[in-house]
Design an enzyme around this catalytic site. Structure first.
Site, mmCIF file in Angstrom:
data_model
loop_
_atom_site.group_PDB
_atom_site.id
_atom_site.type_symbol
_atom_site.label_atom_id
_atom_site.label_comp_id
_atom_site.label_asym_id
_atom_site.label_seq_id
_atom_site.Cartn_x
_atom_site.Cartn_y
_atom_site.Cartn_z
ATOM 1 N N PHE A 1 0.738 -1.315 -0.075
ATOM 2 C CA PHE A 1 -0.207 -0.036 0.105
ATOM 3 C C PHE A 1 0.868 1.260 -0.151
ATOM 4 O O PHE A 1 0.478 2.357 0.271
ATOM 5 C CB PHE A 1 -0.964 0.081 1.507
ATOM 6 C CG PHE A 1 -1.780 -1.249 1.274
ATOM 7 C CD1 PHE A 1 -3.044 -1.197 0.681
ATOM 8 C CD2 PHE A 1 -1.555 -2.129 1.950
ATOM 9 C CE1 PHE A 1 -3.923 -2.255 0.449
ATOM 10 C CE2 PHE A 1 -2.410 -3.287 2.087
ATOM 11 C CZ PHE A 1 -3.645 -3.256 1.177
ATOM 12 N N LYS B 1 -6.520 -4.808 -2.041
ATOM 13 C CA LYS B 1 -6.081 -3.677 -2.824
ATOM 14 C C LYS B 1 -6.467 -2.796 -3.663
ATOM 15 O O LYS B 1 -6.523 -1.677 -3.775
ATOM 16 C CB LYS B 1 -4.833 -4.408 -3.336
ATOM 17 C CG LYS B 1 -3.928 -3.481 -4.257
ATOM 18 C CD LYS B 1 -2.945 -2.592 -3.434
ATOM 19 C CE LYS B 1 -2.048 -1.762 -4.596
ATOM 20 N NZ LYS B 1 -1.152 -0.917 -4.012
ATOM 21 N N CYS C 1 -0.537 3.953 -10.187
ATOM 22 C CA CYS C 1 -1.543 3.021 -9.449
ATOM 23 C C CYS C 1 -3.181 3.527 -9.603
ATOM 24 O O CYS C 1 -3.935 2.462 -10.230
ATOM 25 C CB CYS C 1 -1.263 3.001 -8.045
ATOM 26 S SG CYS C 1 0.266 2.168 -7.626
HETATM 27 C C1 UDX Z 1 -1.428 5.199 -4.052
HETATM 28 C C2 UDX Z 1 -1.980 4.652 -3.061
HETATM 29 O O1 UDX Z 1 -2.044 5.918 -1.977
HETATM 30 C C3 UDX Z 1 -1.226 3.512 -2.264
HETATM 31 O O2 UDX Z 1 -1.632 3.220 -1.115
HETATM 32 C C4 UDX Z 1 -1.080 2.542 -3.366
HETATM 33 O O3 UDX Z 1 -0.260 1.531 -2.924
HETATM 34 C C5 UDX Z 1 -0.502 3.246 -4.821
HETATM 35 O O4 UDX Z 1 -1.193 4.106 -5.112
HETATM 36 P P1 UDX Z 1 0.380 6.834 -5.146
HETATM 37 O O5 UDX Z 1 -0.048 6.676 -6.401
HETATM 38 O O6 UDX Z 1 1.937 6.891 -4.866
HETATM 39 O O7 UDX Z 1 -0.268 5.907 -3.996
HETATM 40 O O8 UDX Z 1 -0.089 8.511 -4.464
HETATM 41 P P2 UDX Z 1 -1.007 9.200 -3.888
HETATM 42 O O9 UDX Z 1 -0.290 10.096 -2.769
HETATM 43 O O10 UDX Z 1 -1.985 8.211 -3.004
HETATM 44 O O11 UDX Z 1 -1.723 10.174 -4.711
HETATM 45 C C6 UDX Z 1 -2.488 9.515 -5.854
HETATM 46 C C7 UDX Z 1 -3.276 10.648 -6.658
HETATM 47 O O12 UDX Z 1 -4.172 11.420 -5.970
HETATM 48 C C8 UDX Z 1 -1.955 11.687 -7.211
HETATM 49 O O13 UDX Z 1 -2.065 11.985 -8.326
HETATM 50 C C9 UDX Z 1 -2.367 13.007 -6.335
HETATM 51 O O14 UDX Z 1 -2.139 14.158 -6.742
HETATM 52 C C10 UDX Z 1 -4.178 12.716 -6.004
HETATM 53 N N1 UDX Z 1 -4.664 13.270 -5.068
HETATM 54 C C11 UDX Z 1 -4.405 12.568 -3.651
HETATM 55 C C12 UDX Z 1 -5.439 14.406 -4.963
HETATM 56 O O15 UDX Z 1 -5.884 14.874 -6.314
HETATM 57 N N2 UDX Z 1 -6.119 14.830 -3.730
HETATM 58 C C13 UDX Z 1 -5.939 14.329 -2.658
HETATM 59 O O16 UDX Z 1 -6.361 14.994 -1.863
HETATM 60 C C14 UDX Z 1 -4.921 13.075 -2.633
#
Ligand code: UDX
Length: 448
Positions: free
Chosen positions: A155, A223, A279
């Site tokens: 995760f 997941k 992801c």
């Molecule tokens: C995500 C999951 O959080 C993680 O648990 C999993 O294992 C893989 O996918 P990640 O892709 O590294 O992780 O990034 P994350 O920080 O979760 O952000 C995902 C996307 O959502 C980004 O594009 C981010 O900009 C966007 N986001 C996140 C928003 O637009 N608003 C938010 O409030 C949070």
């Protein structure tokens, strides 16, 4: 315990380092020789805070080794983690070529009881597929050797991967074998009890990590459902932000007011340009695809994807509102990585937005603190600048796409002087509307 980790991408490297740090003997394998050479030299091939020091430290202590010899590593180790990529095919289905190839070789190389742990995000039912492929490839001389399959999803978040690996919110172990489950609990014991050296005096140390024991299919779904829920939460708030713009409400106050309800929570509630990365886009599409394959409805997932696509287009629409015609205008873009603290550009909103601006005839200059070259999917007509000021020079519009901390500390008075017309579209709501208006900018955020 003797562990082999196949694949040294984000998940594999961080998993390998974590297992080495908590006391296991780890061999990381990758078919990419350049990557292995980089790792053997103690360097980290990806941009991830804290990882390089951990790699060199574990090499020195001889708790981790890197090799391209997959068969050798399978033979010498007892727990085999599969952390290979499962990139999306054009139809949204994950590409399992790497996973299948690795399973085949595992079958051919097994020389005693092994636990095969899958950490890659894989379609529901992959644990069963793995078992079948491995069985089919067992050599005559080792047919009697037993193996068990475990689903153990990861995760971790890019940019926070090290912390997420050492101090996870939960560990999910899905298997049909009680023998494998017991061994997995042993493997993770120091992590569960948080009593390994790295955790000592670390502010993120937890009391105990909850372990969820379940069947492999439920584990695989945990997941996908988790990532899909988070992506949907963001799409939901983006939809509310769009409503805010129409009715004259402020999304920042709305999310604050909603988030204090503990049933809702304040995390993953930041409205903006939408989600990207390696992801969320892949996993939401894959789950929607699985639902369809099994004859289940996935209306919410499909809508979450639609809202996300629309959110990127909204930035272009806002640019049209501000500039009238995009053709021959100069647009500065701040942020190329899909989120801050990573160099990852996979499915980054910057790609869609920049390509659209270029298609409409704009001259686009982009700056990112870490991404220094044009990503493969981005139109190479974009100019990558060495700093934000260079991007803003003579620009008709500045668009913030990634919320890098650095962008909070830019001298916006200087930016205004450099720009041809002082217009900002803040795709992440990182700047204060009143302050920017005070500086003389025509400022537009998302839902503010
Ligand atoms: C995500 C999951 O959080 C993680 O648990 C999993 O294992 C893989 O996918 P990640 O892709 O590294 O992780 O990034 P994350 O920080 O979760 O952000 C995902 C996307 O959502 C980004 O594009 C981010 O900009 C966007 N986001 C996140 C928003 O637009 N608003 C938010 O409030 C949070």
């Amino acid at each position: 315990m003797k562990v082999c980790v196949i694949g040294t991408g984000y998940v594999g490297l961080v998993t390998g380092i974590c297992l080495a740090e908590i006391g296991h003997d780890v061999v990381c394998v990758d078919k990419d020789k350049d990557k292995i050479d980089t790792l053997l030299a103690g360097r980290c091939p990806i941009f991830e805070e804290g990882l390089e020091e951990l790699i060199s430290g574990n090499i020195e202590r001889k708790t981790i080794a890197f090799t391209t010899d997959l068969a050798g590593a399978i033979k010498s180790q007892e727990i085999i983690f599969i952390c290979v990529g499962t990139p999306p095919l054009p139809n949204g289905k994950p590409d399992l070529t790497a996973l299948d190839a690795v399973s085949k070789l595992i079958g051919q190389s097994i020389n005693g009881y092994k636990i095969i742990v899958n950490k890659s995000t894989v379609p529901i039912g992959t644990a069963k597929r793995l078992k079948k492929i491995i069985k089919e490839n067992l050599r005559d001389d080792n047919n009697s050797h037993e193996f068990d399959i475990v689903s153990n999803p990861e995760f971790l978040k890019e940019g926070e991967a090290v912390n997420d690996a050492f101090f996870p919110e939960r560990i999910v172990v899905g298997s049909e074998s009680s023998r494998a489950i017991e061994l997995m609990k042993n493997l993770y014991k120091p992590l569960i009890e948080q009593n390994f050296a790295y955790a000592k005096n670390n502010k993120n140390k937890k009391d105990k990590i909850p372990v969820i024991i379940t069947d492999s299919t439920s584990s695989e779904l945990i997941k996908y459902a988790s990532n899909s829920f988070l992506a949907t939460k963001i799409s939901f708030i983006n939809e509310i932000a769009n409503i805010c713009e129409r009715v004259g409400a402020n999304i920042l106050d709305v999310t604050h007011g909603m988030g204090l309800d503990s049933r809702i929570g304040s995390k993953f509630m930041k409205a903006g340009i939408g989600w990207g990365g390696s992801c969320f886009p892949k996993d939401v599409r894959a789950l929607a695809f699985t639902a369809e394959e099994y004859g289940a409805e996935a209306n919410i997932l499909t809508s979450a994807i639609q809202v996300n696509n629309y959110q990127r287009y909204k930035i272009v629409q806002k640019a049209m509102d501000v500039l009238g015609i995009i053709e021959d205008k100069t647009i500065a873009v701040l942020g190329i990585a899909f989120k801050p603290n990573t160099d990852d550009t996979r499915e980054a909103p910057s790609i869609t937005v920049i390509n659209k601006f270029l298609e409409l005839g704009a001259d686009v200059r982009a700056y990112d603190p870490v991404v220094k070259s044009c990503p493969p999917e981005m139109d190479s007509k974009v100019t990558i600048t060495p700093d934000a000021y260079r991007a803003a020079e003579g620009a008709d519009l500045l668009v913030i796409v990634t919320e890098w901390k650095e962008f909070l500390h830019i001298d916006y008075t200087k930016i205004k002087e450099l720009m041809k017309s002082p217009c900002i579209i803040d795709g992440r709501n990182i700047l204060d509307k009143k302050t920017m208006a005070g500086l003389g900018f025509n400022y537009r955020g998302i839902g503010v």
